[in-house]
Design an enzyme around this catalytic site. Structure first.
Site: not given
Length: 507
Positions: A278-279
């Site tokens: 994820s980010k």
RNA sequence: GUCCCCAUCGUCUAGACGGCCUAGGACACCACCCUUUCAAGGUGGCGACACGGGUUCGAAUCCCGUUGGGGACGCCA
């Protein structure tokens, strides 16, 4: 290669004479193999929900889906799953399209938007209602929340308890309701997954999922089923996180009298900490990789090797991937994203690509630094040739090219301290004289001058080349000094030597 | 918690039929070589079959269990 819009091979898989390629026909239709006519074409799809940019995981799923279609000479369709009106945005759609274009994953049909198909979904929901395979549920959100909390407290799997399953009539004439699918209570659903193998689920584990919200809009599990069927999708290739949804969707299909497509659930990509990528793991957006100086072919190559391999081969052209890819060779285990290897591949592609191919990409990054190579300065192809062996990214290459196109405002501190000292004055002065007198400004002759000065002063080459390098480039790193000077041009070279001499005098 | 899935070097992976595996390749890392800086390149090194039981003459490969990890459990997709 990829992004330049060259033609992609379209090859059909060729089963041995008289046998079927078991992936080439939809199980929904009678197999026309073996025997006579052509097999039904493979149709795959990529169906993102437009709630953000195209990220690495989605890109790989899209790639696998695209490769499967291309390998079998089939069609790849793009569908935008925007039924969540709250979170879907037009910007996200654009971002996703931009990402796919950059990667070269061109689609044959679409994009189809689910929001434009609400009538069709309503029709199917009604059909399900009429046939008794769905029912209206009037439970309040509060009741549902309480139910869930209680089940969790009892350490049970939270699920709908079928409260409204046998309701004769609405609690009030105009009571709001959702529509739920009446999931079978018994039996098991078997998914013969192309990558997972046979997976079975007990219907008793499944609850009655909502297929229409109280505002009448359809939900995901209903729309996929309808769309995959309507669009003739033969192979649903999607992320692992959907495996658990598959039995529900198959049940809906069965209620509708439809034959399910073939499924392939590809494993997730994890971050270095083992959590879903994820980010917070850094770059996740495909476009971010472009901006950080990656070539699309490097990303594609990296992505295809995540969960798929062909012996010991590491580097694949797109054509090779199309030729060799088989969805059944995809691994079951999740894999961890490794930025180092991506970087290595990027470097590999930068190093081995024809300069002409790199030109457009480097131009983009130079542009971001405010340089227009066409407006003057050295030939960009020559610059690329000098730099492509020493750049891991295009951003790096652009930065290294900067001093060839514009004057730097200050020297690298450490380099200046070490090389731009009085001890270098003699060498720099002689270099200036020699270079100014050169009849032809080209690398070999320049090299001769540098070597000559080193010999006369009885210095090692480095002692001469390094001050010169700092003088003309501002820093300690550049392509070979003769090549560097040739690219820079005589005028700028002499100016910068003068500037360095003045700098030394001033310190 | 319940259900589903997964398990070879730090990472990506090779590993058809169980013997060819004293487990191969790549990235990263280390050393040396080359060298005009930085790279690139060359050579070598480090380094894994999660654990425990079976089955078998023989298991990384088959079976069971344990442990660990991931996913799902929304009027999100």
């Amino acid at each position: 290669m990829l992004a330049s819009g060259g033609s992609t091979v379209r090859r059909r898989c060729r089963p041995a004479a008289g046998t079927a390629c078991d992936l080439c026909y939809n199980r929904a239709s009678p197999p026309c193999f073996p025997g006579n006519s052509a097999p039904m074409t493979v149709r795959t799809r990529f169906a993102p929900s437009p709630t953000g940019y195209l990220h690495i995981g989605g890109a790989r799923t899209a790639l696998f889906s695209w490769l499967h279609a291309r390998h079998h000479g089939g069609a790849f369709v793009l569908r935008i799953e925007d039924t969540d009106l709250e979170r879907s945005t037009a910007e996200s759609v654009n971002a996703i399209l931009e990402g796919m274009t950059w990667l070269g994953l061109e689609y044959d049909e679409g994009p189809f938007y689910q929001t434009r198909r609400f009538d069709r979904y309503r029709e199917v929901i009604q059909q399900l209602l009429d046939s008794g395979h769905a029912y209206r549920c009037y439970c309040s959100r509060e009741r549902l929340e309480r139910l869930r909390a209680d089940q969790l407290a009892r350490k049970e799997k939270p699920r709908y308890d079928g409260h409204c399953r046998h309701l004769e009539r609405p609690p009030a004439p105009d009571a709001p309701y959702v529509v739920r699918f009446r999931n079978p209570l018994e039996g098991t659903v078997v998914v013969d997954d192309l990558v997972r193998g046979r997976v079975s689920f007990a219907n008793a584990e499944l609850d009655d999922l909502i297929i229409a919200r109280s505002d009448g809009t359809p939900t995901y599990n209903l729309t996929v089923v309808v769309d995959d069927t309507d669009m003739g999708i033969t192979h649903v290739i999607r992320g692992d996180d959907h495996l658990n949804n598959t039995p529900r969707q198959m049940n809906i299909m069965q209620a509708l009298g439809l034959q399910p497509p073939a499924y392939a659930h590809v494993p997730m990509i994890l971050g270095p900490d083992g959590k879903r990528f994820s980010k917070r793991h850094g770059a996740v957006s495909v476009m971010q990789f472009r901006d950080e100086g990656y070539l699309p072919e490097a990303l594609i190559n990296y992505l295809v090797r995540l969960g798929w391999s062909h012996g010991d081969q590491e580097v694949f052209s797109v054509d090779e991937m199309v030729e060799l890819f088989d969805i059944r060779d995809v691994n079951k285990a999740a894999s961890t994203f490794n930025p180092d290897k991506l970087l290595w591949l990027n470097q590999h592609y930068i190093k081995t690509s024809p300069p002409e191919h790199l030109e457009r990409h480097l131009g983009y990054h130079l542009g971001r630094l405010g340089i227009d190579p066409a407006a003057g300065g050295p030939d960009i192809l020559a610059v690329i040739r000098a730099l492509q062996e020493r750049s891991k990214t295009l951003v790096e290459m652009a930065r290294q090219a900067l001093f060839l196109y514009q004057d730097f405002d200050h020297y690298d501190e450490k380099a200046a301290k070490k090389h731009l000292r009085p001890a270098a004055v003699e060498a720099l002065t002689r270099l200036r004289t020699g270079l100014a007198a050169l009849p032809d400004w080209e690398a070999e002759a320049i090299h001769g001058v540098v070597v000559g000065v080193a010999e006369v002063l009885e210095l090692k080459l480095g002692k001469v080349a390094q001050p010169l390098r700092v003088a003309v480039s501002g820093g300690p790193v550049s392509p070979p000094i003769d090549v560097t000077l040739e690219l820079l041009g005589r005028e700028r070279t002499l100016q910068r030597i003068d500037r360095a001499l003045a700098y030394i005098a001033g310190t």
